[in-house]
Write a protein that holds these residues in place. Structure first.
Motif, PDB file in Angstrom:
ATOM      1  N   GLY A 258     -14.367 -12.851  16.423  1.00  0.00           N
ATOM      2  CA  GLY A 258     -13.635 -12.558  15.198  1.00  0.00           C
ATOM      3  C   GLY A 258     -12.629 -13.642  14.902  1.00  0.00           C
ATOM      4  N   LEU A 259     -11.877 -13.471  13.839  1.00  0.00           N
ATOM      5  CA  LEU A 259     -10.804 -14.394  13.523  1.00  0.00           C
ATOM      6  C   LEU A 259      -9.633 -14.153  14.473  1.00  0.00           C
ATOM      7  N   PRO A 260      -8.996 -15.203  14.949  1.00  0.00           N
ATOM      8  CA  PRO A 260      -7.815 -14.997  15.779  1.00  0.00           C
ATOM      9  C   PRO A 260      -6.716 -14.313  14.982  1.00  0.00           C
ATOM     10  N   GLY A 261      -5.836 -13.620  15.686  1.00  0.00           N
ATOM     11  CA  GLY A 261      -4.782 -12.935  14.959  1.00  0.00           C
ATOM     12  C   GLY A 261      -3.804 -12.239  15.873  1.00  0.00           C
ATOM     13  N   THR A 262      -2.936 -11.469  15.269  1.00  0.00           N
ATOM     14  CA  THR A 262      -1.953 -10.682  16.003  1.00  0.00           C
ATOM     15  C   THR A 262      -2.625  -9.472  16.641  1.00  0.00           C
ATOM     16  N   PRO A 263      -1.954  -8.834  17.568  1.00  0.00           N
ATOM     17  CA  PRO A 263      -2.409  -7.497  17.971  1.00  0.00           C
ATOM     18  C   PRO A 263      -2.337  -6.548  16.772  1.00  0.00           C
ATOM     19  N   TRP A 264      -3.070  -5.451  16.854  1.00  0.00           N
ATOM     20  CA  TRP A 264      -3.004  -4.424  15.807  1.00  0.00           C
ATOM     21  C   TRP A 264      -1.986  -3.379  16.239  1.00  0.00           C
ATOM     22  N   ARG A 265      -0.998  -3.140  15.378  1.00  0.00           N
ATOM     23  CA  ARG A 265       0.090  -2.245  15.754  1.00  0.00           C
ATOM     24  C   ARG A 265       0.443  -1.322  14.600  1.00  0.00           C
ATOM     25  N   ALA A 266       1.326  -0.358  14.882  1.00  0.00           N
ATOM     26  CA  ALA A 266       1.650   0.682  13.903  1.00  0.00           C
ATOM     27  C   ALA A 266       2.542   0.185  12.772  1.00  0.00           C
ATOM     28  N   THR A 267       3.302  -0.895  12.990  1.00  0.00           N
ATOM     29  CA  THR A 267       4.205  -1.401  11.945  1.00  0.00           C
ATOM     30  C   THR A 267       3.666  -2.704  11.370  1.00  0.00           C
ATOM     31  N   PRO A 268       3.826  -2.937  10.063  1.00  0.00           N
ATOM     32  CA  PRO A 268       3.339  -4.183   9.460  1.00  0.00           C
ATOM     33  C   PRO A 268       4.031  -5.414  10.053  1.00  0.00           C
ATOM     34  N   TRP A 269       3.313  -6.521  10.022  1.00  0.00           N
ATOM     35  CA  TRP A 269       3.839  -7.788  10.525  1.00  0.00           C
ATOM     36  C   TRP A 269       4.466  -8.590   9.389  1.00  0.00           C
ATOM     37  N   LYS A 270       5.607  -9.197   9.672  1.00  0.00           N
ATOM     38  CA  LYS A 270       6.148 -10.216   8.775  1.00  0.00           C
ATOM     39  C   LYS A 270       5.503 -11.552   9.137  1.00  0.00           C
ATOM     40  N   ASP A 271       5.330 -12.434   8.122  1.00  0.00           N
ATOM     41  CA  ASP A 271       4.632 -13.695   8.380  1.00  0.00           C
ATOM     42  C   ASP A 271       5.275 -14.494   9.499  1.00  0.00           C
ATOM     43  N   GLU A 272       6.612 -14.546   9.505  1.00  0.00           N
ATOM     44  CA  GLU A 272       7.282 -15.383  10.497  1.00  0.00           C
ATOM     45  C   GLU A 272       7.035 -14.904  11.926  1.00  0.00           C
TER      46      GLU A 272
END
Length: 341
Positions: A258-272
């Motif tokens: 898949g595409l690399p990325g952040t973990p999947w979590r309950a709160t949205p991610w900010k770009d920074e």
């Protein structure tokens, strides 16, 4: 009411059986693969994918010898990827030690639960066992007017289904009886608006006699779904190659590309904060508009994409063209690709 006649159901099945690619055979490998594919996946989807899978992995030895990447590519889009990992592990065990002789032996293999073992036992091995899937649960709950909600009713429904093995015709044709139950639930005793007038067991159905068949089976309230959020990174090079990574073996989409990325979590991610998980440092990232949404069994995933270009991808990177990725990645990742335009 008397116990319904299995012979009546089998007579209906002999006239009305669905034509499916895995029917009419007793090869345990082919029955096993079809049953694993059909878990949480529709017959319409499985039909062509089963034929393609068998062309690529025609026997258990071929499947056992394949590397995980080959199987993951073939399984892409079918979902519930733990099934494929267990299928691969079990194929290796069978190739080394042979096929189990009975349903109890199948239960000892990775990923084989009571239903799958019983289905293989009945259809491939001729055991007088009655597999309990969603179709059979529905038929039994209506036939015997079982009002206990699922999942608490499951043991009782299993006993009722297995009680048909007392009839000689079921012991003589256990595979056909199991598949007749599957077909009855899939085509007549459907979840909504069952076609009771066409049912071979209408006269013996207690749910129909009480006027409650369409309301069964009862179900306990569903648990609340969990919302998950992630940010993924689309890195392409001058040749249009897309950087891919293989996800951890455990967890959602385990072991899949898949595409690399952040973990999947309950709160949205900010770009920074998401950029701390970028696969390559120092790139200029452009947010792509839109959200890719994907539903898992009890979770709803929302993903965003940040895109960047590089002259060349690093040597360590797995890669694919956009066309290849669109064809071979899991559905959730294909939805991310759609945001790239």
């Amino acid at each position: 009411m008397p116990h319904p006649s299995a012979a009546e159901l089998l007579a209906w099945y002999d006239r009305s059986a669905r034509r499916l690619g895995w029917r009419g055979q007793t090869d345990p490998y082919r029955i096993w693969v079809s049953e694993v594919m059909l878990q949480q996946t529709t017959v319409a989807t499985v039909g062509p994918r089963y034929a393609r899978f068998m062309a690529r992995f025609p026997d258990v030895e071929a499947l056992a010898a394949a590397d995980w990447g080959e199987l993951a590519e073939e399984w892409a889009g079918l979902g519930y990827y733990a099934r494929a990992r267990n299928l691969h592990a079990a194929a290796k065990a069978i190739a080394a030690g042979g096929f189990p002789a009975d349903s109890a032996g199948w239960r000892a293999l990775p990923g084989i639960g009571p239903y799958t073992a019983a289905a293989i036992g009945a259809i491939a091995l001729g055991e007088p066992v009655v597999p309990l899937d969603g179709n059979v649960e529905r038929v039994m709950s209506r036939l015997f007017a079982v009002e206990t909600p699922l999942p608490a009713a499951r043991p009782e429904l299993g006993r009722l289904a297995q009680s048909f093995a007392a009839q000689l015709v079921v012991r003589e044709r256990p595979g056909d009886f199991a598949q007749a139950l599957f077909d009855l639930g899939a085509t007549i005793c459907t979840p909504k608006s069952p076609t009771c007038v066409l049912c071979p067991w209408r006269a013996d159905c207690r749910g129909a006699a009480l006027g409650i068949a369409a309301t069964l089976p009862r179900k306990a309230p569903k648990a609340a779904r969990t919302a998950l959020h992630g940010v993924h990174f689309a890195v392409t090079d001058a040749n249009g190659q897309l950087l891919l990574v293989r996800r951890p073996e455990s967890g959602l989409l385990g072991g899949m590309l898949g595409l690399p990325g952040t973990p999947w979590r309950a709160t949205p991610w900010k770009d920074e904060e998401a950029l701390g998980h970028a696969p390559l440092p120092g790139l200029s990232w452009t947010p792509r508009p839109g959200i890719a949404s994907h539903g898992f069994t009890h979770r709803d995933l929302s993903m965003r994409v940040l895109a960047a270009e590089v002259p060349d991808l690093p040597n360590w990177a797995e890669r694919a063209t956009m066309e290849q990725a669109t064809r071979s990645l899991p559905t959730a990742m294909r939805k991310l690709l759609a945001l790239l335009g």
